[in-house]
Design a protein around this motif. Sequence first.
Motif, PDB file in Angstrom:
ATOM      1  N   GLN A 126       0.843  -1.198   0.000  1.00 32.97           N
ATOM      2  CA  GLN A 126       0.000   0.000   0.000  1.00 32.97           C
ATOM      3  C   GLN A 126       0.880   1.251   0.000  1.00 32.97           C
ATOM      4  O   GLN A 126       0.548   2.249  -0.616  1.00 32.97           O
ATOM      5  CB  GLN A 126      -0.874   0.015   1.281  1.00 32.97           C
ATOM      6  CG  GLN A 126      -1.928  -1.065   1.312  1.00 32.97           C
ATOM      7  CD  GLN A 126      -3.022  -0.797   0.311  1.00 32.97           C
ATOM      8  OE1 GLN A 126      -3.674   0.221   0.358  1.00 32.97           O
ATOM      9  NE2 GLN A 126      -3.200  -1.719  -0.627  1.00 32.97           N
ATOM     10  N   LEU A 127       1.973   1.164   0.733  1.00 36.90           N
ATOM     11  CA  LEU A 127       2.858   2.322   0.873  1.00 36.90           C
ATOM     12  C   LEU A 127       4.313   1.874   0.809  1.00 36.90           C
ATOM     13  O   LEU A 127       4.718   0.959   1.526  1.00 36.90           O
ATOM     14  CB  LEU A 127       2.572   3.013   2.222  1.00 36.90           C
ATOM     15  CG  LEU A 127       3.506   4.159   2.639  1.00 36.90           C
ATOM     16  CD1 LEU A 127       3.513   5.285   1.623  1.00 36.90           C
ATOM     17  CD2 LEU A 127       3.107   4.693   4.016  1.00 36.90           C
TER      18      LEU A 127
ATOM     19  N   SER B 118       7.294  -0.493  -8.538  1.00 36.57           N
ATOM     20  CA  SER B 118       6.484   0.588  -9.100  1.00 36.57           C
ATOM     21  C   SER B 118       4.989   0.283  -9.124  1.00 36.57           C
ATOM     22  O   SER B 118       4.190   1.158  -9.428  1.00 36.57           O
ATOM     23  CB  SER B 118       6.986   0.972 -10.487  1.00 36.57           C
ATOM     24  OG  SER B 118       6.945  -0.154 -11.316  1.00 36.57           O
TER      25      SER B 118
ATOM     26  N   SER C   1       3.455  -0.392  -6.394  1.00 29.97           N
ATOM     27  CA  SER C   1       2.996  -0.031  -5.052  1.00 29.97           C
ATOM     28  C   SER C   1       1.891   1.020  -5.177  1.00 29.97           C
ATOM     29  O   SER C   1       1.920   1.846  -6.086  1.00 29.97           O
ATOM     30  CB  SER C   1       4.144   0.568  -4.232  1.00 29.97           C
ATOM     31  OG  SER C   1       5.238  -0.315  -4.206  1.00 29.97           O
ATOM     32  N   LYS C   2       0.943   1.004  -4.234  1.00 29.63           N
ATOM     33  CA  LYS C   2      -0.178   1.949  -4.361  1.00 29.63           C
ATOM     34  C   LYS C   2       0.319   3.386  -4.204  1.00 29.63           C
ATOM     35  O   LYS C   2       0.069   4.227  -5.055  1.00 29.63           O
ATOM     36  CB  LYS C   2      -1.241   1.619  -3.306  1.00 29.63           C
ATOM     37  CG  LYS C   2      -2.486   2.464  -3.461  1.00 29.63           C
ATOM     38  CD  LYS C   2      -3.606   2.005  -2.531  1.00 29.63           C
ATOM     39  CE  LYS C   2      -4.718   3.037  -2.557  1.00 29.63           C
ATOM     40  NZ  LYS C   2      -5.161   3.401  -1.217  1.00 29.63           N
ATOM     41  N   VAL C   3       1.014   3.650  -3.123  1.00 30.05           N
ATOM     42  CA  VAL C   3       1.542   4.991  -2.883  1.00 30.05           C
ATOM     43  C   VAL C   3       3.056   4.888  -2.708  1.00 30.05           C
ATOM     44  O   VAL C   3       3.541   4.028  -1.972  1.00 30.05           O
ATOM     45  CB  VAL C   3       0.898   5.619  -1.620  1.00 30.05           C
ATOM     46  CG1 VAL C   3       1.582   6.928  -1.251  1.00 30.05           C
ATOM     47  CG2 VAL C   3      -0.595   5.833  -1.839  1.00 30.05           C
ATOM     48  N   ILE C   4       3.782   5.757  -3.408  1.00 30.91           N
ATOM     49  CA  ILE C   4       5.243   5.750  -3.295  1.00 30.91           C
ATOM     50  C   ILE C   4       5.718   7.097  -2.754  1.00 30.91           C
ATOM     51  O   ILE C   4       5.321   8.147  -3.264  1.00 30.91           O
ATOM     52  CB  ILE C   4       5.912   5.481  -4.665  1.00 30.91           C
ATOM     53  CG1 ILE C   4       5.535   4.080  -5.160  1.00 30.91           C
ATOM     54  CG2 ILE C   4       7.433   5.636  -4.580  1.00 30.91           C
ATOM     55  CD1 ILE C   4       5.942   3.797  -6.599  1.00 30.91           C
ATOM     56  N   VAL C   5       6.516   7.047  -1.708  1.00 30.37           N
ATOM     57  CA  VAL C   5       7.149   8.258  -1.182  1.00 30.37           C
ATOM     58  C   VAL C   5       8.641   8.158  -1.508  1.00 30.37           C
ATOM     59  O   VAL C   5       9.255   7.118  -1.266  1.00 30.37           O
ATOM     60  CB  VAL C   5       6.948   8.376   0.345  1.00 30.37           C
ATOM     61  CG1 VAL C   5       7.760   9.548   0.898  1.00 30.37           C
ATOM     62  CG2 VAL C   5       5.473   8.527   0.686  1.00 30.37           C
TER      63      VAL C   5
ATOM     64  N   ILE D  10      12.328   9.981  -0.837  1.00 26.14           N
ATOM     65  CA  ILE D  10      13.122  10.969  -0.122  1.00 26.14           C
ATOM     66  C   ILE D  10      14.544  10.824  -0.644  1.00 26.14           C
ATOM     67  O   ILE D  10      15.148   9.751  -0.520  1.00 26.14           O
ATOM     68  CB  ILE D  10      13.082  10.730   1.408  1.00 26.14           C
ATOM     69  CG1 ILE D  10      11.631  10.669   1.899  1.00 26.14           C
ATOM     70  CG2 ILE D  10      13.886  11.810   2.140  1.00 26.14           C
ATOM     71  CD1 ILE D  10      11.482  10.239   3.352  1.00 26.14           C
TER      72      ILE D  10
ATOM     73  N   HIS E 259       8.351   8.520 -10.281  1.00 24.96           N
ATOM     74  CA  HIS E 259       7.397   7.464  -9.933  1.00 24.96           C
ATOM     75  C   HIS E 259       6.712   7.720  -8.596  1.00 24.96           C
ATOM     76  O   HIS E 259       5.851   6.963  -8.172  1.00 24.96           O
ATOM     77  CB  HIS E 259       8.121   6.111  -9.893  1.00 24.96           C
ATOM     78  CG  HIS E 259       8.699   5.743 -11.222  1.00 24.96           C
ATOM     79  ND1 HIS E 259       8.087   4.845 -12.068  1.00 24.96           N
ATOM     80  CD2 HIS E 259       9.789   6.201 -11.879  1.00 24.96           C
ATOM     81  CE1 HIS E 259       8.794   4.755 -13.184  1.00 24.96           C
ATOM     82  NE2 HIS E 259       9.837   5.566 -13.087  1.00 24.96           N
ATOM     83  N   ALA E 260       7.153   8.778  -7.920  1.00 26.76           N
ATOM     84  CA  ALA E 260       6.682   9.000  -6.552  1.00 26.76           C
ATOM     85  C   ALA E 260       5.322   9.699  -6.520  1.00 26.76           C
ATOM     86  O   ALA E 260       5.042  10.574  -7.336  1.00 26.76           O
ATOM     87  CB  ALA E 260       7.707   9.834  -5.800  1.00 26.76           C
ATOM     88  N   THR E 261       4.503   9.301  -5.569  1.00 32.94           N
ATOM     89  CA  THR E 261       3.250   9.994  -5.304  1.00 32.94           C
ATOM     90  C   THR E 261       3.587  11.282  -4.546  1.00 32.94           C
ATOM     91  O   THR E 261       3.031  12.344  -4.807  1.00 32.94           O
ATOM     92  CB  THR E 261       2.341   9.116  -4.423  1.00 32.94           C
ATOM     93  OG1 THR E 261       2.462   7.748  -4.831  1.00 32.94           O
ATOM     94  CG2 THR E 261       0.887   9.555  -4.523  1.00 32.94           C
ATOM     95  N   TYR E 262       4.505  11.142  -3.578  1.00 36.20           N
ATOM     96  CA  TYR E 262       4.978  12.298  -2.810  1.00 36.20           C
ATOM     97  C   TYR E 262       6.504  12.273  -2.785  1.00 36.20           C
ATOM     98  O   TYR E 262       7.093  11.230  -2.532  1.00 36.20           O
ATOM     99  CB  TYR E 262       4.458  12.244  -1.372  1.00 36.20           C
ATOM    100  CG  TYR E 262       2.949  12.145  -1.289  1.00 36.20           C
ATOM    101  CD1 TYR E 262       2.137  13.185  -1.761  1.00 36.20           C
ATOM    102  CD2 TYR E 262       2.331  11.023  -0.744  1.00 36.20           C
ATOM    103  CE1 TYR E 262       0.758  13.083  -1.701  1.00 36.20           C
ATOM    104  CE2 TYR E 262       0.948  10.923  -0.674  1.00 36.20           C
ATOM    105  CZ  TYR E 262       0.161  11.956  -1.162  1.00 36.20           C
ATOM    106  OH  TYR E 262      -1.201  11.861  -1.112  1.00 36.20           O
ATOM    107  N   GLY E 263       7.109  13.421  -3.056  1.00 36.05           N
ATOM    108  CA  GLY E 263       8.559  13.471  -3.055  1.00 36.05           C
ATOM    109  C   GLY E 263       9.079  14.535  -2.099  1.00 36.05           C
ATOM    110  O   GLY E 263       8.456  15.592  -1.932  1.00 36.05           O
TER     111      GLY E 263
END
Lengths: 327, 269
Positions: A263-264, A281, A283-287, A289, A300-304
């Motif tokens: 999921q994350l 890739s 994965s549902k949500v990718i963070v 850092i 590819h990140a949902t949040y960076g």
Amino acid sequence: MAQGILVFIEQRNGQVRKSSLEALSEAARLIGNVGGSVSAVVVGQNVKGLTAEISKYKPAKIFVVDSGDFANYSTEGYAQAVTEAVKKADPAFVFSAQTSMAKDLIPRVAARLDAPIATDVTEIKSEGSSLTAVKPMYSGKAYGVYEFASPLVFITLRPNRFALSAADAGHQAQVEDLAVSAGNIRAKVGEVHAAKGQTIEVSEAPIIVAGGRGIKGPENWPVLQNLCDVLGAALGASRAVVDAGWIDHQHQVGQTGKTVSPQLYIACGISGAIQHLAGMSSSKVIVAINKDPEAPIFKHATYGIVGDVLEIVPKVTEELKHMNGKN
Amino acid sequence: MLGELKGETLKIAVCIKSVPDTEAKIKVAGDSKNIDTADVRFITNPYDEFAIEEALKLKEKFGGETVAIAIGGNEATEVLRDSLARGIDSAIHVKDAELENLDPLSTAKILAAVIQEGGYDAVFCGQQGVGGDNSAVPSMLAEFLDMPQVAMTVKLEVADNKFKAEREIEGAHEIVEGSLPALFSAQKGLNEPRYPSIKGVMAARRKEIAVKDATALGVAGNFSADKRKMRLKQMVMPPERPQGKLIDGDVDTQAKTLVKLLREEAHVI
């Protein structure tokens, strides 16, 4: 005529694997189109008690192979047990979760019964009473859609990809004991050594925190482990740090490691080589850092977050602890 | 010397495959059933390198013979040459248009037809072929050869025709013991594969690659299109991921914002 779906339920030490119940849930969703009924088979010693839990995911029948012969997993013994269950149930499809045990066992049973197998499937579609299986190829750089021309087909399902149905405590599956002799076991399992440190398995974890070169050295794993602990996450790693000897290969995510769909997925100091992206890739949500704003992982990140992992991760951990404290 | 080792020498088969480099970008070809191989470098399947190395180590210890086997077109010649350069003694190339792009069940049957008559003491495979990602052929092959097997082997000791292997399972290693002949699928961690030496590359040129087709293996017609039990209907690219968000601010703000987004927007924690 072969009909219905038989689901192999994996247990170790009397614990039913959650991904097996996901496979059972998917079988229950598809059975209306496939026709026939869903049955399950569980193998081991003193496993009859597990039928209450398995029953909640609504198989019509549960076959139980329960004897001292099956106290430990063995390819040959378990292959014998599952083969007998398939002969008894005469299904059109056999489902299993794609686990280490399944990789060893299920193809062997399929070969014995001269049946095709699609492994690590992420989506199953019904077309009339037949099924097509979608599976990642090249670690998810592409997907293959497979169709079958066989009265019996084996499909193994990737953990975490198929939803677990709501448990129905009122459902009562019929339980049938199957007497199976394990036969001559030539490769015997002796001891099982638990891996050091790792408590949550990467391939089945709903949340993964993974580290790469950006963590600067193996002495900084505790920084990520603290975040894992507060999230209930498994610790993953890039190939670079596994090859550098910073951590065991069990943790590696990517094309020569594990392909995961949590999921994350929190990528810490991982630049995002093609072979790593292939493994995570979906994965549902990718963070992501990472210090380098040009790192491919950000695409590819949902949040960076652009910055130093060793500064940011402790702050995130702190914030999560703070939030958990408030609840 | 040979007399001394006789009875303990091992005949070892290694099944190998040519696959796209793991760093390669994969594009689906116009027919939607294959990958576009232009600009793709092919390599020995990474897991097969561990299989080759383990076979070589066993031969160094006990003496005997190592044979590499690959199914495929011309690209298979390259990986067989590479295995010979690493020290494998001889190679068998199964080359027949009828026997390409097969499912694991068919692949295992063909490999069994090659290995069956050879009197092998041990068979090694990579635990997974990069590409098809099936991880199914080794167990199927062991079944057709009627051999005990250890899938995902990360450690192997052989003595007096007996083996003690460690296999990787979720969060643990399982110890498996038995007697040869047996089949092992190699997982990363089993060993450190050697690279071919210049001397090895030279020597490989003189080693034999036997080419066999379906007729030679006695399987002609067994895998024609109408007899295949599973086929690839279509190959598709993964869905594009939506545009992500970059989180700005000082470290405290970034951490707070991330947690808030994961919780309130993505609903994953």
